[in-house]
Write a protein that holds these residues in place. Structure first.
Motif, mmCIF file in Angstrom:
data_model
loop_
_atom_site.group_PDB
_atom_site.id
_atom_site.type_symbol
_atom_site.label_atom_id
_atom_site.label_comp_id
_atom_site.label_asym_id
_atom_site.label_seq_id
_atom_site.Cartn_x
_atom_site.Cartn_y
_atom_site.Cartn_z
ATOM 1 N N GLY A 178 5.588 -0.478 1.468
ATOM 2 C CA GLY A 178 5.067 -1.749 1.959
ATOM 3 C C GLY A 178 3.572 -1.886 1.841
ATOM 4 N N PHE A 179 2.887 -0.936 1.182
ATOM 5 C CA PHE A 179 1.447 -1.085 0.951
ATOM 6 C C PHE A 179 1.219 -2.293 0.053
ATOM 7 C CE2 PHE A 179 2.994 1.632 -2.456
ATOM 8 C CZ PHE A 179 2.424 1.053 -3.591
ATOM 9 N N GLU A 180 0.095 -2.979 0.207
ATOM 10 C CA GLU A 180 -0.252 -4.085 -0.684
ATOM 11 C C GLU A 180 -0.592 -3.485 -2.046
ATOM 12 O OE1 GLU A 180 -0.525 -7.759 -2.080
ATOM 13 O OE2 GLU A 180 -0.049 -7.424 0.036
ATOM 14 N N GLN A 181 0.158 -3.882 -3.079
ATOM 15 C CA GLN A 181 0.081 -3.263 -4.401
ATOM 16 C C GLN A 181 -1.351 -3.077 -4.894
ATOM 17 O OE1 GLN A 181 3.447 -2.901 -5.915
ATOM 18 N NE2 GLN A 181 2.354 -1.280 -6.933
ATOM 19 N N SER A 182 -2.108 -4.155 -4.957
ATOM 20 C CA SER A 182 -3.464 -4.076 -5.516
ATOM 21 C C SER A 182 -4.401 -3.255 -4.647
ATOM 22 C CB SER A 182 -4.039 -5.484 -5.716
ATOM 23 O OG SER A 182 -4.155 -6.165 -4.480
ATOM 24 N N GLU A 183 -4.137 -3.196 -3.355
ATOM 25 C CA GLU A 183 -5.038 -2.489 -2.438
ATOM 26 C C GLU A 183 -4.907 -0.974 -2.543
ATOM 27 O OE1 GLU A 183 -4.489 -4.198 1.441
ATOM 28 O OE2 GLU A 183 -5.063 -6.191 0.728
ATOM 29 N N LEU A 184 -3.847 -0.503 -3.162
ATOM 30 C CA LEU A 184 -3.731 0.916 -3.489
ATOM 31 C C LEU A 184 -4.173 1.144 -4.937
ATOM 32 C CD1 LEU A 184 -0.978 3.442 -2.624
ATOM 33 C CD2 LEU A 184 -1.861 3.319 -4.941
ATOM 34 N N GLU A 185 -3.660 0.336 -5.849
ATOM 35 C CA GLU A 185 -3.883 0.589 -7.273
ATOM 36 C C GLU A 185 -5.324 0.374 -7.731
ATOM 37 O OE1 GLU A 185 0.605 -0.277 -8.948
ATOM 38 O OE2 GLU A 185 -0.895 -1.865 -9.127
ATOM 39 N N VAL A 186 -5.978 -0.683 -7.272
ATOM 40 C CA VAL A 186 -7.349 -0.950 -7.746
ATOM 41 C C VAL A 186 -8.313 0.155 -7.299
ATOM 42 C CG1 VAL A 186 -9.323 -2.537 -7.672
ATOM 43 C CG2 VAL A 186 -7.010 -3.433 -8.055
ATOM 44 N N PRO A 187 -8.387 0.495 -6.000
ATOM 45 C CA PRO A 187 -9.288 1.602 -5.635
ATOM 46 C C PRO A 187 -8.905 2.917 -6.315
ATOM 47 C CG PRO A 187 -8.656 0.379 -3.679
ATOM 48 C CD PRO A 187 -7.804 -0.134 -4.814
ATOM 49 N N ARG A 188 -7.618 3.216 -6.393
ATOM 50 C CA ARG A 188 -7.176 4.458 -7.058
ATOM 51 C C ARG A 188 -7.709 4.509 -8.488
ATOM 52 N NH1 ARG A 188 -1.221 4.226 -8.808
ATOM 53 N NH2 ARG A 188 -2.275 2.872 -10.302
ATOM 54 N N ASP A 189 -7.524 3.434 -9.217
ATOM 55 C CA ASP A 189 -7.940 3.410 -10.622
ATOM 56 C C ASP A 189 -9.454 3.440 -10.775
ATOM 57 O OD1 ASP A 189 -5.215 3.304 -11.051
ATOM 58 O OD2 ASP A 189 -5.207 1.201 -11.708
ATOM 59 N N ARG A 190 -10.189 2.747 -9.900
ATOM 60 C CA ARG A 190 -11.656 2.741 -9.966
ATOM 61 C C ARG A 190 -12.223 4.122 -9.612
ATOM 62 N NH1 ARG A 190 -9.839 -1.136 -11.710
ATOM 63 N NH2 ARG A 190 -10.545 -3.281 -11.584
ATOM 64 N N LEU A 191 -11.640 4.756 -8.617
ATOM 65 C CA LEU A 191 -12.102 6.083 -8.214
ATOM 66 C C LEU A 191 -11.816 7.125 -9.293
ATOM 67 C CD1 LEU A 191 -10.984 5.810 -4.500
ATOM 68 C CD2 LEU A 191 -13.357 5.940 -5.308
ATOM 69 N N LYS A 192 -10.640 7.038 -9.899
ATOM 70 C CA LYS A 192 -10.324 7.949 -11.019
ATOM 71 C C LYS A 192 -11.279 7.716 -12.181
ATOM 72 C CE LYS A 192 -5.424 8.960 -10.303
ATOM 73 N NZ LYS A 192 -4.062 8.833 -10.849
ATOM 74 N N ALA A 193 -11.565 6.440 -12.480
ATOM 75 C CA ALA A 193 -12.479 6.114 -13.579
ATOM 76 C C ALA A 193 -13.883 6.642 -13.308
ATOM 77 C CB ALA A 193 -12.517 4.601 -13.808
ATOM 78 N N ALA A 194 -14.227 6.778 -12.026
ATOM 79 C CA ALA A 194 -15.542 7.312 -11.644
ATOM 80 C C ALA A 194 -15.547 8.844 -11.625
ATOM 81 C CB ALA A 194 -15.953 6.761 -10.276
ATOM 82 N N GLY A 195 -14.411 9.465 -11.956
ATOM 83 C CA GLY A 195 -14.356 10.917 -12.067
ATOM 84 C C GLY A 195 -13.714 11.644 -10.909
ATOM 85 N N ALA A 196 -13.284 10.926 -9.875
ATOM 86 C CA ALA A 196 -12.680 11.576 -8.711
ATOM 87 C C ALA A 196 -11.241 12.003 -8.997
ATOM 88 C CB ALA A 196 -12.695 10.638 -7.507
ATOM 89 N N GLU A 197 -10.832 13.050 -8.307
ATOM 90 C CA GLU A 197 -9.422 13.438 -8.272
ATOM 91 C C GLU A 197 -8.817 12.684 -7.095
ATOM 92 O OE1 GLU A 197 -6.748 17.443 -7.452
ATOM 93 O OE2 GLU A 197 -8.870 17.664 -7.957
#
Length: 187
Positions: free
Chosen positions: A17-36
């Motif tokens: 029930g998480f809001e789709q974009s509210e998990l995926e956008v930060p996850r993808d931006r953080l990964k793109a910035a080099g985070a695990e």
């Protein structure tokens, strides 16, 4: 930007029930910035998102909530949606994990309805915060200083209003994680 968060580990706490974009956008931006980045949940296997008005896509769970420790990560991200934070705030282990991140001075980021989790963890009182408009009264009643802004930061505690604010929310998480631990009073 790709190396900004190299060596940093971020935990995203969510359930069905998480809001789709509210998990995926930060996850993808953080990964793109080099985070695990690890998605942590009380559920096993995968969890299903909510995409605007219906069930969305499943997301793989990387680690069980029972195996997650604040000491292993630099920040925690809490996606909203109505169901996700409402279910998690009834989970004593989820609430304890959020409080452990906060008490350790680590970045804690919550969007939309996820400030409910900050309230449940006892860390909202006296903090500058924002949230989705429908829980504004809950945030104020918990003693937070609510403001209607895209993103509000109070000493490493980041809150944001809604999916339309995700880019600014993600940028602020990157900035706060780069800054490192925050000195704050235990809640």
């Amino acid at each position: 930007m790709a190396a900004e968060l190299n060596g940093k580990r971020i935990l995203i706490l969510a359930t069905n029930g998480f809001e789709q974009s509210e998990l995926e956008v930060p996850r993808d931006r953080l990964k793109a910035a080099g985070a695990e980045v690890h998605v942590v949940s009380p559920e096993q296997g995968e969890i299903k998102g909510w995409d605007k008005k219906d069930w969305g896509r499943a997301v793989k769970v990387d680690k069980a909530l029972s195996d997650a420790k604040a000491a292993d990560y630099d920040a925690i991200v809490l996606p909203g949606g109505q169901m996700n934070p409402d279910l998690l705030r009834a989970d004593k282990d989820a609430v304890a994990l959020i409080k452990a991140f906060y008490d350790a001075g680590k970045t804690v980021a919550a969007i939309c309805h996820a400030p409910w989790l900050l309230i449940e963890a006892g860390i909202a009182k006296g903090k500058k915060m924002t949230s989705y408009s429908s829980i504004k009264t809950d945030v104020i009643n918990a003693g937070a200083l609510w403001e209607d802004s895209e993103v509000v930061t109070d000493n490493g505690l980041i809150t944001s209003r809604k999916p339309g604010d995700l880019e600014a929310f993600s940028k602020k998480i990157i900035e706060e994680v780069r800054e490192g631990k925050h000195e704050r009073q235990a809640a």
